[in-house]
Design an enzyme around this catalytic site. Structure first.
Site, PDB file in Angstrom:
ATOM      1  N   HIS A 175       0.814  -1.222   0.000  1.00 44.16           N
ATOM      2  CA  HIS A 175       0.000   0.000   0.000  1.00 44.16           C
ATOM      3  C   HIS A 175       0.846   1.271   0.000  1.00 44.16           C
ATOM      4  O   HIS A 175       0.350   2.350   0.316  1.00 44.16           O
ATOM      5  CB  HIS A 175      -0.937  -0.001   1.211  1.00 44.16           C
ATOM      6  CG  HIS A 175      -1.908  -1.128   1.201  1.00 44.16           C
ATOM      7  ND1 HIS A 175      -2.386  -1.740   2.339  1.00 44.16           N
ATOM      8  CD2 HIS A 175      -2.494  -1.783   0.154  1.00 44.16           C
ATOM      9  CE1 HIS A 175      -3.221  -2.705   2.016  1.00 44.16           C
ATOM     10  NE2 HIS A 175      -3.304  -2.752   0.688  1.00 44.16           N
ATOM     11  N   CYS A 201       2.365  15.543 -12.373  1.00 44.77           N
ATOM     12  CA  CYS A 201       3.599  15.184 -13.087  1.00 44.77           C
ATOM     13  C   CYS A 201       4.160  13.838 -12.669  1.00 44.77           C
ATOM     14  O   CYS A 201       5.059  13.312 -13.329  1.00 44.77           O
ATOM     15  CB  CYS A 201       4.652  16.274 -12.923  1.00 44.77           C
ATOM     16  SG  CYS A 201       5.368  16.386 -11.248  1.00 44.77           S
ATOM     17  N   SER A 214      -2.991  -9.084  10.914  1.00 46.47           N
ATOM     18  CA  SER A 214      -3.946  -8.592   9.918  1.00 46.47           C
ATOM     19  C   SER A 214      -5.273  -9.319  10.072  1.00 46.47           C
ATOM     20  O   SER A 214      -5.303 -10.554  10.141  1.00 46.47           O
ATOM     21  CB  SER A 214      -3.418  -8.800   8.496  1.00 46.47           C
ATOM     22  OG  SER A 214      -4.376  -8.391   7.538  1.00 46.47           O
TER      23      SER A 214
END
Length: 283
Positions: free
Chosen positions: A126, A137, A226
């Site tokens: 991520h 740009c 997680s």
């Protein structure tokens, strides 16, 4: 066969040690690995004590006021993340990599603490908060440069965070946000965004493919801290399962991937991983 920690903690821990000892371990780490470093998560123990609404990509690009709110809050929150130090869990992962047992690290976190602990070749699924990207740009610049420019643009701004949310987000009042001045890209004047994947934004396909390839070649996919609630990380657990790669999960609380796991340890990350390194050393 899934073995969970509880009454049979030793059995589950020994099974984890056996899987890791065989090597070719690919780590998939989440926010729960960094909570012991003082960085809160969205869904774990610290997340349940707060109501944090993450910034979405669509909101960020569609509203100048949303960008002001994000950068004001992140200006303080970034300092909190930047001061964080790796904890015992990060150091244990780096040690397992040094011993040649961990061959890949997929980090869902954006705090850079794996690298700070000495790990190398970390795939930042991520992105990372220590970089900034111009949406016009495409130039990437260090976050420290932006921090300096924002300090110069806000010399009298003296806001203090009431609390910190995940991903470098600090809680501020509306008045403090309104008084904050943002800056644009120093090169082209375009819109600046942290070089992280917001909710509603896609991870670059080549990065996803690299993670799939790592998962297919793994001896075990080791999930650390997680909940696997979002598909971004959960897809690699499903991919491992489809390719008959064992999945081991160490997390506090249930996860979306528990049904795919060979072993589940519901336990603190730092103490468990430190004990794992010690157990492998004694063999």
């Amino acid at each position: 066969m899934t073995q969970a920690v509880g009454a049979g903690r030793a059995t589950g821990f020994e099974l984890l040690a056996d899987l890791v000892a065989d090597g070719d371990v690919v780590v998939l780490s989440g926010a729960g690995l960094s909570t012991e470093s003082g960085i809160p998560d969205y869904r774990g123990e610290t997340g349940r004590r707060r109501r944090a609404t993450p910034m979405t990509y669509q909101t960020f690009v569609g509203s100048a006021e949303a960008r002001r709110r994000y950068w004001a809050r992140s200006h303080l929150g970034w300092r909190h993340v930047a001061r964080a130090a790796p904890n015992a869990g990060h150091r244990a992962v780096a040690e397992l990599q040094r011993r040649g047992l961990v061959t890949g690290i997929i980090a869902q976190n954006v705090d850079g603490l794996h690298q700070a602990a000495g790990a190398t070749g970390v795939i930042e699924l991520h992105g990372s908060l220590d970089r900034v990207r111009c949406l016009d740009c495409g130039e990437r610049t260090p976050r420290d440069d932006l921090d300096r420019r924002l300090r110069e643009a806000n010399p009298g701004w003296a806001a203090r965070a009431a609390e910190f949310n995940p991903d470098g987000d600090a809680v501020l009042t509306d008045e403090e946000v309104a008084a904050f001045r943002i800056v644009d890209c120093a090169g082209c004047g375009g819109v600046l965004k942290p070089d992280v994947i917001f909710f509603g934004e896609n991870v670059p396909p080549d990065r996803v493919r690299t993670c799939y390839d790592l998962t297919e070649r793994a001896g075990v996919l080791l999930v650390l801290g997680s909940s696997l609630t979002v598909m971004s990380g959960y897809r690699f657990v499903r991919h491992a399962d489809r390719h008959a790669v064992p999945v081991a999960i160490v997390n506090q609380g249930p996860t979306r991937g528990d049904g795919h796991a060979t072993v589940i340890l519901d336990a603190p990350l730092g103490a468990t991983l430190t004990a794992l390194v010690a157990r492998l050393t004694s063999r």
